[in-house]
Scaffold this active site. Structure first.
Site, PDB file in Angstrom:
ATOM      1  N   ASP A 318       8.880 -60.929 -81.615  1.00  0.00           N
ATOM      2  CA  ASP A 318      10.275 -60.874 -82.024  1.00  0.00           C
ATOM      3  C   ASP A 318      11.078 -60.262 -80.871  1.00  0.00           C
ATOM      4  O   ASP A 318      10.518 -59.805 -79.863  1.00  0.00           O
ATOM      5  CB  ASP A 318      10.404 -60.046 -83.332  1.00  0.00           C
ATOM      6  N   GLU A 509      19.729 -58.828 -91.296  1.00  0.00           N
ATOM      7  CA  GLU A 509      18.690 -57.850 -90.998  1.00  0.00           C
ATOM      8  C   GLU A 509      19.007 -56.477 -91.584  1.00  0.00           C
ATOM      9  O   GLU A 509      19.524 -56.377 -92.701  1.00  0.00           O
ATOM     10  CB  GLU A 509      18.437 -57.824 -89.480  1.00  0.00           C
TER      11      GLU A 509
HETATM   12  C1  GLC Z   1      15.793 -61.202 -84.655  1.00  0.00           C
HETATM   13  C2  GLC Z   1      14.969 -61.505 -85.895  1.00  0.00           C
HETATM   14  C3  GLC Z   1      14.171 -62.774 -85.799  1.00  0.00           C
HETATM   15  C4  GLC Z   1      14.895 -63.780 -84.915  1.00  0.00           C
HETATM   16  C5  GLC Z   1      14.942 -63.211 -83.509  1.00  0.00           C
HETATM   17  C6  GLC Z   1      15.712 -64.127 -82.551  1.00  0.00           C
HETATM   18  O1  GLC Z   1      15.767 -59.820 -84.388  1.00  0.00           O
HETATM   19  O2  GLC Z   1      14.103 -60.468 -86.363  1.00  0.00           O
HETATM   20  O3  GLC Z   1      13.989 -63.254 -87.129  1.00  0.00           O
HETATM   21  O4  GLC Z   1      14.200 -65.015 -84.924  1.00  0.00           O
HETATM   22  O5  GLC Z   1      15.517 -61.915 -83.463  1.00  0.00           O
HETATM   23  O6  GLC Z   1      17.061 -64.201 -82.921  1.00  0.00           O
END
Ligand code: GLC
Length: 638
Positions: A318, A509
């Site tokens: 991530d 988030e």
């Molecule tokens: C974010 C998320 C993830 C996402 C990534 C790219 O922090 O946790 O779900 O795909 O970053 O945007």
């Protein structure tokens, strides 16, 4: 039985020894008539360590937007757009032009290895203006329609690939256990068995065997591995209260709630990528009390996912996920790579990641075999995507982006996701000639009904996209008079029926965690900070329900939110009908289609609906389970 992985390794080794003469296209790896394992083996044999570590590195669009040369210099394997990271001109053509510009830089490397571009097409390609925006996963879970989910993600794949990205960081196959979590709406529901039924999403994105190279398909990512939706709420935590937290569990429960859904995702749907969770797992209940970051979890990534379950795609971290691993930077890189992460999402530290990993390989801290495993997985997906033959955007379907047909599907998805929780006096459906009085914060706000991951990471009340609001749909579906007054200050006719659309403003988030931090301001909010999330109706919405439902013939309260909200008895009793609308996306008219009986209410709750916040977490199967409305509940008007 030989796991697919070991079989592939043996195949690669065999081909590496007896590399055939160059194919018609030049070198063997450039010959599409050869089997992919053979092409991978040939290419691997020609790669330097710099080539290989470059393939394991993904950075963000903003690092290379003005000058794409680092892609060539560092031999980068992938770029991403995070939420809201768009080309200056946010149009499909500008997206495709931008990604093709990056691709040209990748093909300028010695071995001309094409670039992957990843994006969060989590409810349609929400970053791109003009994309068809669908209901978020919680609404798709409410539809209980796997065929619909497959169709939605196929359209999403078509619109995403036609504008350049060949890879989506979706679907989230989390099973949200505590609705105070800001990512509840990214879950298909609390029950892993329901989540598994909705994994047709992966088929929609990727198609079947051999279709990944088609112009209407993208690589899918099952996320976030594992236990992202099973973390404990910590009211004393700084910042996020539950997102990226700790799953305190035992092996059996963790499998039942967080791991099991990865088995069909890998073995039945053949998902091409997996993204670890920021969260940690704490086996306290098995007597082992030290939380382990999922990004550091070799037992689960390399052992269970790749080994036992046979995952043969690649693991993408991530966003700066390894930065949360305890220890210094070298330790974080070593731990993450050795745990089994194959590509690192490093928006701000890609050069340092490359140099640090190079040092770690040269010192033997990271085995070359681990590097070769990671790179062969990444290259395999690039070959399957057809990127070596067609590296540039195939714009065949670019004119279908945002088409009437796609919006019709979005409208159907919105309609099928509605859950009717109360319908006293047969209030719904309304007649087609009813006079309607419409009020509430979310009746005419397409940004609020779309939710997070729409034009910007957090979404926003002023984020306007093509589509229809719920008010638009009401106006379309009745020949009667429609009055709209958000705060219900306009006079109310006693002959009218009432619709009060209440609910949440967008978030993503941890900024959506109950009690979590406030996100920075929306440009259009005139510096007014967004309300802290509390899973309650606002005072204005409560007042609107009270007033409208007291003065109309009958009234419906429609709740536009990313999760269940706490409904006070006053409003619950005042409304004749109550509808859980979730985040319906760009076609609010689909909600009105159910209100007026053009489509029946068929949705079922994908999560338990609590009586109070004190009941969270509340899930079917709990002891003393006593929700306001149980998982699976939903009235019909068929
Ligand atoms: C974010 C998320 C993830 C996402 C990534 C790219 O922090 O946790 O779900 O795909 O970053 O945007």
């Amino acid at each position: 039985m030989l796991h697919a992985r070991r079989l592939l390794t043996i195949t690669i080794a065999a081909f590496a020894v007896a590399a055939p003469a160059a194919g018609a296209a030049g070198l063997p790896y450039e010959d599409p008539s050869l089997p992919i394992p053979q092409r991978v083996a040939d290419l691997m044999s020609r790669m330097t360590l710099a080539d290989k570590i470059g393939q394991m590195t993904q950075t963000e669009r903003y690092q290379v937007y003005d000058d794409a040369s680092p892609i060539t210099t560092y031999r980068l394997g992938a770029i991403l757009s995070g939420g809201g990271s768009t080309p200056t001109d946010n149009t499909p053509a500008a997206w495709a032009d931008m990604i093709d510009r990056f691709q040209a830089a990748a093909l300028a490397t010695p071995l001309h290895i094409p670039l992957l571009y990843g994006i969060d097409s989590v409810h349609g390609d929400g970053n791109m203006y003009g994309a068809t925006v669908f209901p978020h996963n919680i609404g798709l879970g409410a539809s209980r329609d796997p065929g619909l989910v497959r169709a939605v993600e196929h359209v999403t794949a078509e619109e995403t690939r036609a504008s350049g990205p060949q890879w989506t960081f979706a679907p989230c196959i989390c099973s949200a256990q505590d609705d105070r979590w800001g990512r509840t709406y990214e879950s298909f529901g609390e029950d892993p068995a329901l989540v598994e039924r909705m994994e047709t999403a992966i088929d929609g994105f990727q198609g079947g065997p051999g279709q990944l190279k088609d112009p209407d398909r993208v690589l899918a990512t099952a996320k976030h591995f594992a236990g992202d939706g099973d973390t404990k709420y910590d009211p004393n935590a700084n910042g996020y209260k539950i997102d990226q937290g700790v799953s305190v569990t035992n092996h059996q429960d963790f499998y039942d709630k967080a791991l099991r859904q990865y088995v069909p995702a890998v073995q039945d749907h053949h998902v091409g990528a997996v993204m670890p969770s920021y969260s940690s797992v704490d086996w306290t209940e098995d007597g082992v009390g030290n939380p382990i970051k999922m990004h550091a979890n070799q037992e689960l990534i390399s052992g269970w996912l790749k080994g036992d379950t046979g995952f043969d795609g690649f693991v993408i971290s991530d966003w700066e996920g390894i930065h949360q691993i305890p220890g210094d930077w070298a330790t974080q890189v070593k731990t993450g790579v050795n745990a089994g992460i194959d590509m690192m999402m490093e928006p701000n530290s890609y050069q340092s990641f490359i140099s640090t990993l190079t040092t770690l390989v040269n010192s033997g801290d990271v085995p070359m075999g681990r590097i070769d495993d990671a790179v062969s997985r990444i290259l395999t997906k690039k070959f399957e995507l057809g990127l070596f033959e067609h590296p540039y955007t195939d714009r065949t379907n670019i004119d279908k982006i945002g088409s009437a047909a796609h919006h019709a599907l979005a409208r159907r998805a919105a309609a099928e996701s509605q859950v009717l929780l109360k319908n006293q006096r047969a209030a719904l459906p309304f007649r087609g000639n009813a006079n309607v009085y419409v009020a509430g914060s979310n009746a005419d706000n397409i940004g609020n009904q779309a939710g997070g991951w729409t034009l910007t990471w957090q979404g926003g009340s002023t984020n306007v996209i093509p589509g229809t609001t719920i008010l638009d749909g009401i106006r379309e579906n009745t020949s009667g008079h429609v009055t709209y007054s958000q705060d219900a200050s306009a006079p109310i006719s006693r002959s009218a029926v009432g619709v009060v659309v209440v609910g949440e403003t967008p978030y993503s988030e941890g900024f959506g965690d109950v009690g979590g931090p406030q996100w920075a301001y929306d440009p259009g909010d005139n510096g007014v900070p967004r309300p802290v999330k509390d899973m309650q109706l606002s005072a204005a919405d409560k007042a609107a329900v009270d007033k409208v439902c007291a003065q109309t013939v009958k009234c419906a309260m429609v709740i536009v939110s990313g999760r269940p909200l706490i409904l006070d008895p006053a409003q619950r009793n005042a409304a004749d009908a109550i509808v859980a609308s979730w985040l319906p996306g760009s076609e609010g008219a689909g909600v009105a289609d159910d209100l007026f009986g053009l489509r029946p209410f068929t949705g079922k709750l994908p999560v338990s609906w609590p009586r109070s916040l004190a009941q969270e977490p509340i899930n079917k199967g709990d002891a003393n389970y006593d929700p306001l409305y149980p998982f699976g509940f939903g009235l019909t008007t068929k």
